[in-house]
Scaffold this motif. Structure first.
Motif, PDB file in Angstrom:
ATOM      1  N   LYS A 244      17.176  -0.894  -1.230  1.00  0.00           N
ATOM      2  CA  LYS A 244      16.701  -2.153  -1.819  1.00  0.00           C
ATOM      3  C   LYS A 244      15.220  -2.382  -1.487  1.00  0.00           C
ATOM      4  CE  LYS A 244      17.761  -7.041  -2.130  1.00  0.00           C
ATOM      5  NZ  LYS A 244      18.597  -8.141  -1.673  1.00  0.00           N
ATOM      6  N   SER A 245      14.847  -2.152  -0.245  1.00  0.00           N
ATOM      7  CA  SER A 245      13.452  -2.332   0.171  1.00  0.00           C
ATOM      8  C   SER A 245      12.541  -1.325  -0.525  1.00  0.00           C
ATOM      9  CB  SER A 245      13.318  -2.184   1.686  1.00  0.00           C
ATOM     10  OG  SER A 245      14.037  -3.194   2.337  1.00  0.00           O
ATOM     11  N   LEU A 246      13.026  -0.095  -0.661  1.00  0.00           N
ATOM     12  CA  LEU A 246      12.240   0.943  -1.317  1.00  0.00           C
ATOM     13  C   LEU A 246      12.001   0.605  -2.785  1.00  0.00           C
ATOM     14  CD1 LEU A 246      10.835   3.656  -0.983  1.00  0.00           C
ATOM     15  CD2 LEU A 246      12.989   4.768  -1.529  1.00  0.00           C
ATOM     16  N   MET A 247      13.012   0.071  -3.442  1.00  0.00           N
ATOM     17  CA  MET A 247      12.855  -0.317  -4.850  1.00  0.00           C
ATOM     18  C   MET A 247      11.857  -1.468  -4.987  1.00  0.00           C
ATOM     19  SD  MET A 247      14.562   1.898  -6.439  1.00  0.00           S
ATOM     20  CE  MET A 247      14.435   1.242  -8.073  1.00  0.00           C
ATOM     21  N   GLY A 248      11.888  -2.423  -4.060  1.00  0.00           N
ATOM     22  CA  GLY A 248      10.921  -3.521  -4.076  1.00  0.00           C
ATOM     23  C   GLY A 248       9.512  -3.027  -3.837  1.00  0.00           C
ATOM     24  N   TRP A 249       9.347  -2.077  -2.906  1.00  0.00           N
ATOM     25  CA  TRP A 249       8.032  -1.477  -2.646  1.00  0.00           C
ATOM     26  C   TRP A 249       7.513  -0.760  -3.897  1.00  0.00           C
ATOM     27  CZ3 TRP A 249       7.085   3.851  -2.773  1.00  0.00           C
ATOM     28  CH2 TRP A 249       5.808   4.245  -2.364  1.00  0.00           C
ATOM     29  N   TYR A 250       8.389   0.021  -4.540  1.00  0.00           N
ATOM     30  CA  TYR A 250       7.974   0.752  -5.736  1.00  0.00           C
ATOM     31  C   TYR A 250       7.559  -0.218  -6.850  1.00  0.00           C
ATOM     32  CZ  TYR A 250       7.814   3.996  -9.610  1.00  0.00           C
ATOM     33  OH  TYR A 250       7.383   4.722 -10.690  1.00  0.00           O
TER      34      TYR A 250
ATOM     35  N   ASP B   1       0.859  -1.172   0.000  1.00  0.00           N
ATOM     36  CA  ASP B   1       0.000   0.000   0.000  1.00  0.00           C
ATOM     37  C   ASP B   1       0.900   1.228   0.000  1.00  0.00           C
ATOM     38  OD1 ASP B   1       0.452   1.053   2.725  1.00  0.00           O
ATOM     39  OD2 ASP B   1      -0.739  -0.638   3.413  1.00  0.00           O
ATOM     40  N   PHE B   2       0.329   2.355  -0.333  1.00  0.00           N
ATOM     41  CA  PHE B   2       1.157   3.541  -0.514  1.00  0.00           C
ATOM     42  C   PHE B   2       1.690   4.086   0.799  1.00  0.00           C
ATOM     43  CE2 PHE B   2       2.372   7.796  -1.771  1.00  0.00           C
ATOM     44  CZ  PHE B   2       2.968   7.553  -2.995  1.00  0.00           C
ATOM     45  N   LYS B   3       1.000   3.803   1.886  1.00  0.00           N
ATOM     46  CA  LYS B   3       1.395   4.369   3.172  1.00  0.00           C
ATOM     47  C   LYS B   3       2.581   3.632   3.799  1.00  0.00           C
ATOM     48  CE  LYS B   3      -0.652   6.222   7.322  1.00  0.00           C
ATOM     49  NZ  LYS B   3      -1.907   6.455   8.004  1.00  0.00           N
ATOM     50  N   ALA B   4       2.690   2.355   3.582  1.00  0.00           N
ATOM     51  CA  ALA B   4       3.724   1.548   4.230  1.00  0.00           C
ATOM     52  C   ALA B   4       5.010   1.549   3.399  1.00  0.00           C
ATOM     53  CB  ALA B   4       3.229   0.125   4.446  1.00  0.00           C
ATOM     54  N   VAL B   5       5.733   2.651   3.441  1.00  0.00           N
ATOM     55  CA  VAL B   5       6.961   2.802   2.667  1.00  0.00           C
ATOM     56  C   VAL B   5       8.130   2.308   3.516  1.00  0.00           C
ATOM     57  CG1 VAL B   5       8.463   4.445   1.475  1.00  0.00           C
ATOM     58  CG2 VAL B   5       5.994   4.805   1.503  1.00  0.00           C
TER      59      VAL B   5
END
Length: 163
Positions: A75-81, A66-70
């Motif tokens: 590496k984690s940020l790229m996977g979230w995106y 979801d957009f809120k759980a950044v």
């Protein structure tokens, strides 16, 4: 003395009004969240509209993203995106016309429109591809939704499918 009394008041507030009770859910969200909590295992992963940010807290279940759980970390940020783009049906957030872009300053209505439009355009075939990639068992869509999956819950606003 004042600081001690204030600290005690804060602790009492947190004990008697936990974070999960501080959100005002709509009737449809309450029905959906209750159904999920009562009828799915605790380790269930769900495909949910990424613009609905209360889902994790309301159900105590995992989502694909979801957009809120950044997350923190490159590496984690790229996977979230990547997950957000997948949930937006491959549509990347267009930032070409944004000056001095900061993710927290992107207008909420524009962000939610981007996420909702992309998510609502997911087809059965694309959802099955995402299921293989993210291992979820259920998908939530806002009405109107006519995906060819088994409906296990329906409210005035939401449809919960078994995928």
């Amino acid at each position: 003395m004042f600081i001690i009394l204030l600290a005690i008041a804060v602790i009492i507030f947190l004990i008697y009004k936990p974070i999960s009770k501080r959100y005002d859910y709509s009737i449809d969200e309450k029905e959906l969240y209750s159904y999920i909590k009562e009828n799915t295992p605790n380790d269930t992963i769900l495909l949910t509209p990424p613009h609905i940010e209360s889902f994790r807290l309301g159900t105590m279940r995992a989502t694909v993203a979801d957009f809120k759980a950044v997350p923190f970390g490159e590496k984690s940020l790229m996977g979230w995106y990547e997950r957000i783009v997948d949930l937006a049906n491959g549509t990347e957030l267009n930032l070409k016309n944004e000056k001095n872009f900061h993710i927290n300053k992107l207008e909420n209505s524009r962000r939610n429109e981007y996420l909702k439009n992309g998510y609502d355009s997911l087809t059965k075939e694309k959802i099955l591809i995402l299921k293989e990639k993210y291992a979820f068992d259920y998908a939530i869509f806002e009405k109107p939704s006519s995906l060819n999956f088994t409906i296990i819950f329906e409210s005035n606003k939401y449809v919960l499918y078994k995928v």
